[in-house]
Design an enzyme around this catalytic site. Structure first.
Site, PDB file in Angstrom:
ATOM      1  CD  GLU A   1      46.854  49.987  28.880  1.00 58.29           C
ATOM      2  OE1 GLU A   1      45.801  50.587  28.678  1.00 58.29           O
ATOM      3  OE2 GLU A   1      46.930  48.750  28.922  1.00 58.29           O
TER       4      GLU A   1
ATOM      5  CE  LYS B   1      40.686  45.888  30.021  1.00 61.64           C
ATOM      6  NZ  LYS B   1      41.182  46.147  31.348  1.00 61.64           N
TER       7      LYS B   1
ATOM      8  CG  HIS C   1      46.246  44.652  28.389  1.00 61.14           C
ATOM      9  ND1 HIS C   1      45.901  44.228  29.649  1.00 61.14           N
ATOM     10  CD2 HIS C   1      45.602  45.827  28.183  1.00 61.14           C
ATOM     11  CE1 HIS C   1      45.067  45.116  30.181  1.00 61.14           C
ATOM     12  NE2 HIS C   1      44.871  46.091  29.316  1.00 61.14           N
TER      13      HIS C   1
ATOM     14  N   GLY D   1      41.541  49.752  35.401  1.00 62.82           N
ATOM     15  CA  GLY D   1      40.296  49.225  35.963  1.00 62.82           C
ATOM     16  C   GLY D   1      40.101  49.536  37.438  1.00 62.82           C
TER      17      GLY D   1
ATOM     18  CD  GLU E   1      43.198  43.214  31.930  1.00 59.24           C
ATOM     19  OE1 GLU E   1      42.637  42.844  30.888  1.00 59.24           O
ATOM     20  OE2 GLU E   1      42.881  44.253  32.549  1.00 59.24           O
TER      21      GLU E   1
ATOM     22  CG  ASN F   1      41.456  45.971  25.799  1.00 52.52           C
ATOM     23  OD1 ASN F   1      40.836  45.013  25.318  1.00 52.52           O
ATOM     24  ND2 ASN F   1      42.393  45.820  26.721  1.00 52.52           N
TER      25      ASN F   1
ATOM     26  CB  SER G   1      41.087  54.798  35.661  1.00 55.43           C
ATOM     27  OG  SER G   1      41.088  53.535  36.291  1.00 55.43           O
TER      28      SER G   1
HETATM   29  C1  PEP Z   1      43.098  48.744  29.788  1.00 56.46           C
HETATM   30  O1  PEP Z   1      42.908  47.654  30.294  1.00 56.46           O
HETATM   31  O2  PEP Z   1      43.774  48.831  28.754  1.00 56.46           O
HETATM   32  C2  PEP Z   1      42.534  49.925  30.429  1.00 56.46           C
HETATM   33  C3  PEP Z   1      43.096  51.070  30.183  1.00 56.46           C
HETATM   34  O3  PEP Z   1      41.459  49.723  31.255  1.00 56.46           O
HETATM   35  P1  PEP Z   1      40.587  50.836  32.019  1.00 56.46           P
HETATM   36  O4  PEP Z   1      40.381  51.983  31.065  1.00 56.46           O
HETATM   37  O5  PEP Z   1      39.303  50.144  32.366  1.00 56.46           O
HETATM   38  O6  PEP Z   1      41.381  51.243  33.215  1.00 56.46           O
END
Ligand code: PEP
Length: 249
Positions: free
Chosen positions: A166, A11, A94, A172, A96, A9, A212
């Site tokens: 997630e 973003k 997601h 993040g 966000e 992703n 992460s």
């Molecule tokens: C995400 O936003 O789907 C995600 C997993 O981000 P990150 O890997 O940066 O934690």
């Protein structure tokens, strides 16, 4: 046998030129990959049609789609539009989108149904925030998000859905769920799907971990029996890291 997937992703990152370079690099490394994981990238909307021309083995996802088919919905992008440029998957729900754009479970259910009706495969995200985990409400939150988000889907439609767990506190932040925490929730999700649908749907469901995930921790996460791959944010912006994650199986 359920599919193993590693999805990136991007973003709201990369301008077109950089995005095209990144897609080319991912495609090149995908050809050399040592695992059988399906590799998916989700660039910004503006890049999709150009990136599609550069990839063959790598599949294309959008990061969102509209809940309506067409018409006076300024700023929205419909599933049909996405299909018309070769998009096969769409990330829905997601954290966000939920947190910053107020997308709730009912809206996500509508988007999921429309995406499926238009031949797009949803990567449906769920996850609890830290306060919910600490208050012991994590399983209730996931149950609510999935039972409403996937409401009234048929078993056949579920065969085209991918789920991404997630935990919001891990996205993040550099804080990753432990392999035990990931396995515990993935098993819970699989059991929940068996109850909401049936055992076959649950057994065949690809459930991705996101939060992460990076080359150094991917192998121990993916070693869990109910973790079928990853949805990768930050680390998907470097082709080498992203493919190292895909090769972590
Ligand atoms: C995400 O936003 O789907 C995600 C997993 O981000 P990150 O890997 O940066 O934690």
């Amino acid at each position: 046998m359920r599919k193993k997937i590693v999805a990136g992703n991007w973003k709201m990152n990369t301008l077109l030129k950089d995005g095209m370079e990144l897609a080319k690099a991912v495609e090149k490394l995908e050809k050399e990959k040592t695992s059988d994981a399906l590799v998916i990238i989700a660039p910004p909307f503006t890049h999709l049609s150009r990136v599609k021309e550069l990839i063959e083995g790598v599949k294309l996802a959008a990061q969102n789609c509209a809940s309506e088919e067409a018409g006076a919905f300024t700023g929205e992008v419909s599933p049909d539009m996405l299909r018309s440029v070769g998009v096969e998957y769409v990330i829905l729900g997601h954290s966000e989108r939920r947190a910053y754009y107020g997308e709730d479970d009912e809206l996500l259910n509508k988007k999921t149904k429309l995406a499926l009706a238009k031949d797009l495969r949803p990567i449906f995200c769920c996850g609890e925030v830290l306060e919910e985990r600490e208050a012991g409400k994590l399983f209730d939150v996931i149950k609510e998000q999935l039972s409403v988000g996937l409401k009234d889907l048929t078993r056949e439609e579920m065969a085209n859905v991918v789920i991404a767990y997630e935990p919001v506190w891990a996205i993040g932040t550099g804080v990753v769920a432990s392999p035990e925490q990931a396995q515990e929730m993935h098993k819970f999700i699989r059991d929940l799907l068996a109850g909401l649908f049936d055992k076959e749907v649950a057994d065949n469901m690809t459930i991705l971990y996101g939060g992460s995930c990076k080359p150094s921790n991917a192998a121990e996460l993916f070693a869990n029996p109910d973790v079928d791959g990853g949805l990768i944010g930050g680390a998907s912006l470097k082709a080498e890291d992203f493919l190292a994650i895909a090769n972590a199986y």
